[in-house]
Structure formats: structure tokens, C-alpha cells
Design a protein around this motif. Structure first.
Motif, mmCIF file in Angstrom:
data_model
loop_
_atom_site.group_PDB
_atom_site.id
_atom_site.type_symbol
_atom_site.label_atom_id
_atom_site.label_comp_id
_atom_site.label_asym_id
_atom_site.label_seq_id
_atom_site.Cartn_x
_atom_site.Cartn_y
_atom_site.Cartn_z
ATOM 1 N N GLN A 81 0.918 -1.195 0.238
ATOM 2 C CA GLN A 81 -0.071 0.054 0.048
ATOM 3 C C GLN A 81 0.848 1.355 -0.165
ATOM 4 O OE1 GLN A 81 -3.270 -0.018 2.713
ATOM 5 N NE2 GLN A 81 -3.869 -1.813 2.365
ATOM 6 N N ILE A 82 1.987 1.130 0.230
ATOM 7 C CA ILE A 82 2.901 2.329 0.256
ATOM 8 C C ILE A 82 3.946 2.215 -0.832
ATOM 9 C CG2 ILE A 82 2.621 2.934 2.761
ATOM 10 C CD1 ILE A 82 5.420 1.499 3.164
ATOM 11 N N ALA A 83 3.587 1.269 -1.757
ATOM 12 C CA ALA A 83 4.462 1.169 -3.074
ATOM 13 C C ALA A 83 4.854 2.234 -3.826
ATOM 14 C CB ALA A 83 3.956 0.258 -3.981
ATOM 15 N N TRP A 84 3.924 3.568 -3.539
ATOM 16 C CA TRP A 84 4.292 4.914 -4.397
ATOM 17 C C TRP A 84 5.100 5.545 -3.648
ATOM 18 C CZ3 TRP A 84 3.579 8.966 -0.799
ATOM 19 C CH2 TRP A 84 3.058 8.643 0.217
ATOM 20 N N ILE A 85 5.797 5.152 -2.570
ATOM 21 C CA ILE A 85 6.773 5.851 -1.887
ATOM 22 C C ILE A 85 8.159 5.497 -2.615
ATOM 23 C CG2 ILE A 85 8.173 6.291 0.090
ATOM 24 C CD1 ILE A 85 5.698 5.802 1.658
ATOM 25 N N ARG A 86 8.943 6.556 -2.898
ATOM 26 C CA ARG A 86 10.267 6.168 -3.971
ATOM 27 C C ARG A 86 11.342 5.957 -3.072
ATOM 28 N NH1 ARG A 86 9.095 7.168 -9.147
ATOM 29 N NH2 ARG A 86 11.450 7.671 -9.658
ATOM 30 N N HIS A 87 12.506 5.643 -3.478
ATOM 31 C CA HIS A 87 13.539 5.582 -2.807
ATOM 32 C C HIS A 87 14.094 6.992 -2.211
ATOM 33 C CE1 HIS A 87 14.801 1.088 -3.030
ATOM 34 N NE2 HIS A 87 14.148 1.169 -3.987
ATOM 35 N N PRO A 88 14.726 7.010 -1.233
ATOM 36 C CA PRO A 88 14.869 8.379 -0.626
ATOM 37 C C PRO A 88 16.194 8.750 -1.024
ATOM 38 C CG PRO A 88 15.055 6.855 1.086
ATOM 39 C CD PRO A 88 14.788 6.138 0.070
ATOM 40 N N LEU A 147 16.241 2.494 2.160
ATOM 41 C CA LEU A 147 17.334 2.087 1.247
ATOM 42 C C LEU A 147 16.978 0.681 0.705
ATOM 43 C CD1 LEU A 147 20.457 3.609 2.620
ATOM 44 C CD2 LEU A 147 18.909 4.584 0.688
ATOM 45 N N HIS A 148 16.367 -0.308 1.707
ATOM 46 C CA HIS A 148 16.217 -1.355 1.385
ATOM 47 C C HIS A 148 14.778 -1.530 0.912
ATOM 48 C CE1 HIS A 148 15.609 -5.797 1.584
ATOM 49 N NE2 HIS A 148 14.705 -5.577 2.366
ATOM 50 N N ARG A 149 13.940 -1.003 1.435
ATOM 51 C CA ARG A 149 12.189 -0.932 1.076
ATOM 52 C C ARG A 149 11.904 0.439 1.531
ATOM 53 N NH1 ARG A 149 8.265 -5.048 1.181
ATOM 54 N NH2 ARG A 149 9.740 -6.526 1.948
ATOM 55 N N PRO A 150 11.468 0.950 0.373
ATOM 56 C CA PRO A 150 11.041 2.505 0.264
ATOM 57 C C PRO A 150 9.951 2.672 1.280
ATOM 58 C CG PRO A 150 11.433 1.842 -1.981
ATOM 59 C CD PRO A 150 11.437 0.596 -1.153
ATOM 60 N N CYS A 151 10.030 3.342 2.381
ATOM 61 C CA CYS A 151 8.967 3.823 3.561
ATOM 62 C C CYS A 151 9.322 5.341 4.101
ATOM 63 C CB CYS A 151 9.013 2.617 4.321
ATOM 64 S SG CYS A 151 10.670 2.462 4.975
ATOM 65 N N PHE A 152 10.180 5.992 3.455
ATOM 66 C CA PHE A 152 10.820 7.290 4.224
ATOM 67 C C PHE A 152 9.602 8.286 3.810
ATOM 68 C CE2 PHE A 152 13.013 10.975 5.150
ATOM 69 C CZ PHE A 152 13.492 10.708 6.112
#
Length: 353
Positions: A81-88, A147-152
Motif C-alpha cells: 500500500q506504500i508502493a508509491w513511495i520512492r527510494h529516498p 534504502l532497502h524497502r522505500p518507506c521514508f
């Protein structure tokens, strides 16, 4: 007796239990808040806490983590559901500082100055030992995880915000003390207690004045924040335009899939449109915005289509593969630019197959 070691031990146990309960409740409201435990561990480390304090904290922290683990397992299964967040990028860490210590450049500069004073010349080391790790540790840990799983995202760190006003207040207190100085009875001929009382009154009045000035300075910013033009996007206006310009059954593409939020927020104007790029809807895919087909399948679905609408983010770095597919076989016939989003109509450049 009532004040003996056993009674003090029971009181400390209740305090640690309350601490663990507060941490657990906070993390149950948002699972990333459990990162505050790492900040508190650093606080104990730099404070050289005795073993009994570590034991009490460790027991409370273990209980809080145990209460949050079931939620974390469920959240992990729903992470799509937070797949829209990109790598920071490293700039996102600075964005957190701007969001929490801003919003204007002047306010940010003053806050950073006060934070620096509180850290370099602390008056109460215990406060600095609590506030500084709370500011620094959770963002860094979440950034490393992202960096491993975009969630920032900044709003996932709101629990760490308290560290900034605490340090800013400590810096202001230290600055006021330095400016006011210490009264000398030998120079003034007045009792030190009298001058100290007057100094405290002056410092308190200056503090109230500073808070009032800060509020007055930022009040217009808060007003503008609540105006429609301050929004990064205007989904209501876009939905109204879609309802006014489109016809039932016309194909529509969302680029990137995150732009399906308009259909979620304002479903009625888009109800009759055909989401031609959708492979699996959000509920079935376990995502917030659904899963799209690939470029080849999208091109196949567009075969025979005379025109299509594109709802796209007005940010080139977030654009997906749909716009290139359209521009390769269609030409732009209409474009409406709104804050943060664009509505475009493409018509086929040549005969449909």
C-alpha cells in the motif's frame, strides 16, 4: 518502611511499566514510532545510566516491542500500500529538518541557531541527551530501512518532532542567560536577590515577546497553508474538469498509478471512464492504487482506440511508461495544467488498427 529500597523499587517498576505502556500505545498508533526506543537507548548510553536503569528500560522496551510485533507483521503483509513511495535521497533528511524546524528560512535559521547553542553549551545535559537522539536517530534509521524497502516520509517521523522545540527552548534559555549576565552586588550596590528577581522577570517578558513575535511572523504562513492555492495539488478542480470534458466509456490512464487517488477521492466524475491500464484493482492486489499492465499490454489495449485521456503528475521524475506509449502513437490535442497534476487528451496520429 515506606521510603525503603523495596518501596522505591516498586515505584520505579510502576514508572517503567507506564513508560512501556506509553511507547506501546504510540507505536500501535504508528508502527514506526517504535524507533524512539533506539533514541532512548542512546540517551541512556550517553548518560552513563547504571545497570538497574538499563534493566528497567530493557524490560519496558521488550514489553512494548512484544505488543507491537503483531501489528508489524500485519503491516508487513500490507506494505504494497506504500508502493508509491520512492527510494529516498539524502536530500529527504534535510527536508525533514526544514519541515520540522521551518517553515520559513528565517524561522529555520533561528531554530538551527538555538539548537546549536543547546548542543554546544548545554545548561541541562539531561535534556540534550533526551532531545538530540530523538531528533537524529529515528530519521537516520528509517532512512536506512528505506534504502532497502522505500518507506521514508516526513509524516512517519512526527513522533520525533518533540525533540526540536525542546532543544530550541533550551538554546533560548541558554542565550537569555548569557545576554542577561549575572548581577554583581559590589557594582550595583543592590542585593543580588533583588537583581536576580528582576532579571528573571525581564527574561520571562522577553521570552513571551519572542513567542508572540514568532507567532505573528508565522501566522500569515499558516493562513496561506489553508488556502486552496497553497495545495500541491487540486484534486477537486481536476475531478470537476474531468466530469465536464469527458464522455462515458472513454479510456483514461493514470501516470503514475498514484494519480488514481482522484478516482478514490472523487469517484463520481470518473465513474463512467474506462481505466484502460489497470491490471489488478487495489483491493485485489493489496495495494492502495492498483497494479498496471506493462507497456506491451497497454499498447495492445490501445489498439483501435481513437483517443484517450491522461491524468499525470506534474513531476517528470515520477512519470511512468504511459506517456511515452501515448506520444509514440497519439498526438496531444488538449492539456489542462493544475497544481501538481495535468489532464491531457491524446488523439491517434494515424489510422487505428
Amino acid at each position: 518502611g515506606p521510603g525503603g529500597p523495596e518501596a522505591r523499587g516498586r515505584a520505579a517498576g510502576w514508572r517503567w511499566a507506564a513508560y512501556g505502556g506509553v511507547v506501546a500505545a504510540t507505536a500501535l498508533l504508528h508502527v514506526f514510532a517504535v524507533l524512539m526506543l533506539a533514541a532512548h537507548a542512546l540517551t541512556l548510553l550517553v548518560s552513563r545510566a547504571p545497570r538497574r536503569v538499563w534493566w528497567g528500560w530493557g524490560s519496558a522496551a521488550a514489553g512494548a516491542v512484544g505488543a507491537v510485533v503483531p501489528l508489524a507483521l500485519v503491516a508487513r503483509r500490507q506494505s504494497a500500500q506504500i508502493a508509491w513511495i520512492r527510494h529516498p535521497t539524502p536530500g529527504r533528511l534535510w527536508a525533514v529538518v526544514e519541515e520540522f524546524a521551518g517553515p520559513s528560512a528565517l524561522v529555520l535559521a533561528v531554530n538551527l541557531l538555538l539548537l546549536a547553542i543547546a548542543v554546544i553549551r548545554p545548561r541541562r545535559r539531561t535534556l540534550t541527551a533526551v532531545a538530540l537522539p530523538l531528533i537524529c536517530v529515528p530519521p537516520v534509521l528509517l532512512f536506512a530501512l528505506a534504502l532497502h524497502r522505500p518507506c521514508f516520509h516526513e509524516r512517519y517521523l512526527l513522533f520525533a518532532l518533540a525533540g526540536i522545540p525542546l532543544l530550541a527552548a533550551a538554546g533560548a534559555d541558554r542565550l537569555a542567560e548569557a545576554v542577561a549576565g549575572r548581577p554583581a552586588e559590589a557594582v550595583t550596590g543592590r542585593p543580588v536577590e533583588t537583581l536576580a528577581g528582576r532579571r528573571r522577570a525581564v527574561v520571562a517578558a522577553a521570552g513571551v515577546l519572542a513567542i508572540g513575535c514568532a507567532f505573528a511572523w508565522q501566522f500569515p504562513l499558516h493562513q496561506r497553508e489553508r488556502e486552496p492555492l497553497s495545495r500541491q495539488d487540486d484534486l477537486a478542480a481536476l475531478a470537476a474538469a474531468v466530469g465536464r470534458l469527458t464522455l462515458p466509456g472513454e479510456p483514461v490512464l493514470y501516470d503514475p498509478p498514484k494519480e488514481r487517488r482522484i478516482a478514490i477521492a472523487y469517484p463520481r466524475p470518473l465513474a463512467g471512464l474506462r481505466d484502460i491500464a489497470l491490471a489488478t484493482p487495489g483491493p485485489a492486489s493489496g495495494t492502495l492504487y492498483g497494479v498496471d499492465v506493462g507497456p506491451a499490454e497497454l499498447l495492445r489495449r490501445l489498439d483501435g482506440v481513437r483517443s484517450a485521456w491522461l491524468i499525470a503528475a506534474d513531476e517528470p521524475e515520477t512519470r511512468g511508461p504511459k506517456a511515452p506509449v501515448l506520444t509514440g502513437h497519439f498526438r496531444l490535442a488538449y492539456s489542462l495544467c493544475l497544481p501538481g497534476v495535468r489532464l491531457e487528451r491524446y488523439v491517434r496520429a494515424g489510422p487505428a488498427h
